[in-house]
Write an enzyme that holds these catalytic residues in place. Structure first.
Site, short mmCIF file in Angstrom:
data_model
loop_
_atom_site.label_atom_id
_atom_site.label_comp_id
_atom_site.label_asym_id
_atom_site.label_seq_id
_atom_site.Cartn_x
_atom_site.Cartn_y
_atom_site.Cartn_z
CE LYS A 7 -4.11 1.82 2.69
NZ LYS A 7 -4.86 1.92 3.94
CD GLN A 70 2.47 -8.03 9.43
OE1 GLN A 70 2.65 -7.91 8.74
NE2 GLN A 70 2.49 -8.91 10.31
CG HIS A 100 -1.04 -3.48 13.82
ND1 HIS A 100 -2.05 -3.61 15.54
CD2 HIS A 100 -1.93 -3.12 12.88
CE1 HIS A 100 -2.65 -2.95 14.94
NE2 HIS A 100 -3.47 -2.80 13.79
CG ASP A 130 -2.41 3.82 5.82
OD1 ASP A 130 -2.60 3.50 7.19
OD2 ASP A 130 -3.80 2.71 5.64
CE LYS A 269 -6.24 2.98 8.11
NZ LYS A 269 -4.92 1.33 8.18
#
Length: 376
Positions: A7, A70, A100, A130, A269
């Site tokens: 993103k 991750q 997260h 973002d 978003k």
């Protein structure tokens, strides 16, 4: 938004991406402070390869960029609670990044946490890429140093647009983060009431590196699991177990929230959010967006774009240039609508193209408190 790949690579302002703006912010910070603040990106297994290629273009910039991955968790079938994956092979739809909240373990496992502490770093500022309002604020950093807090969460006043946002609560004398996914259905309406829960978590977090290391090594970072029900592309009902990074607030010493201005929360978003940050509502300085002083009221207009604008590519195809919205209060657009160049929107504007119809807003049009409908 129909994103393919990271993103952070979406163009959001003047042909610049989220990552371009973030690099500009850190580069400017290093220049004015004489510091060497690195930028660290947490990737999933879906975005790691693309991100590695993208960051190469910043080799000549005054900022060190590191990345780490991750974890990868298996999805479970809803009907049997058995994992979709039967082998470690990364088959599409079988695995997912677990939210997260995985930051702490993944950060430590990468070796970057130890390296930063060895380099003399004390704190890490965590934010969503973002969120274009999430910049390093020396005042909050000083507050952390003065109070000795190991964890500070930025919160801001809740509006009707933020009714689903997580909030800080006192639970048996302990500071906790409460997410809407953890609220029983019978109490969801109470959770959404702005008068009852007046603040929400921006996910801008300031955390002591040494405290992260201590808690990870002692296995004390037990985060509440959030159960998310999803459906794969082939229609299989699955369960994803996720954690939130802010939920760790309960494990750190002297942790608390700091109420910050709304300007520090500018998330993108949806394409409705993208519409705002690309407009003349904001000015861009050193990678940071600030409200245009020419706007009469320093509040953000309400923007609701319909399904025809939902995907980024569809959205971009429907605007010749971003409309001028300095005097806009509310915009609703539904149906097959396209905007030509130099359009100005003021007050409350509602545009509705009937099913099977099409509306073109002509070049230079000024819509002030207008309702446009039908087929034009």
């Amino acid at each position: 938004m129909g994103c393919v790949g990271p993103k952070s690579a979406i163009e959001v302002r003047d042909s610049q991406t989220f990552l371009d703006l973030t690099v500009q912010q850190i580069e400017y910070l290093n220049e004015v402070s004489g510091a060497d603040v690195p930028l660290i990106l947490m990737n999933s297994f879906n975005t790691d390869e693309d991100t590695s290629k993208i960051v190469q273009k910043y080799n000549t910039h005054n900022v060190s960029i590191c990345t780490f991955n991750q974890s990868r968790w298996p999805r479970f079938k809803t009907d049997s609670n058995l994992p979709l994956a039967r082998t470690p092979e990364n088959r599409p739809g079988f695995w997912y990044p677990p939210g997260h909240g995985d930051l702490y373990e993944a950060f430590a496992n990468s070796g970057l946490l130890d390296q930063l502490i060895e380099d003399g770093k004390e704190w890490v500022f965590v934010s969503n890429v973002d969120n274009l309002g999430a910049t390093v604020d020396p005042a909050i950093l000083q507050h952390m140093a003065d109070t000795g807090a190991e964890f500070v969460m930025e919160v801001t006043d809740k509006t009707k647009a933020d009714i689903k946002g997580g909030t800080i609560i006192d639970y048996d004398g302990q500071v906790r983060l409460l997410e809407i996914a953890q609220v029983p259905k019978a109490h969801v309406d109470d959770f959404k009431r702005v008068k009852k829960f007046k603040i929400f978590n921006t996910n801008n977090l300031w955390i002591s590196l040494k405290a992260i290391k201590r808690l990870v090594e002692k296995h004390d970072l037990e985060l509440d699991l959030i159960v998310n029900h999803k459906t794969t592309d082939d229609g299989t009902a699955v369960i994803q177990l996720e954690t939130a990074v802010g939920a760790a607030i309960k494990h750190f010493s002297n942790s608390h929230g700091v109420n910050v201005p709304r300007s520090r929360f500018l998330p993108v978003k949806s394409t409705s959010d993208l519409f705002l940050v690309t407009s003349d509502l904001y000015l861009l300085e050193n990678g940071q967006l600030r409200m245009n002083p020419k706007r009469t009221f320093q509040t953000v207009p309400i923007v609701k774009l319909g399904d025809h604008f939902k995907k980024v590519n569809d959205y971009l195809a429907r605007f010749k240039t971003p409309p001028q919205i300095l005097e806009l209060d509310h915009l609703t657009v539904t149906g097959d609508v396209c905007f030509s160049a130099d359009v100005t929107l003021e007050g409350t504007v509602i545009i509705v193209a009937n099913h099977g119809a099409h509306i073109d807003i002509p070049r230079g049009a000024v819509l002030n408190d207008k309702v446009v409908s039908g087929d034009l």
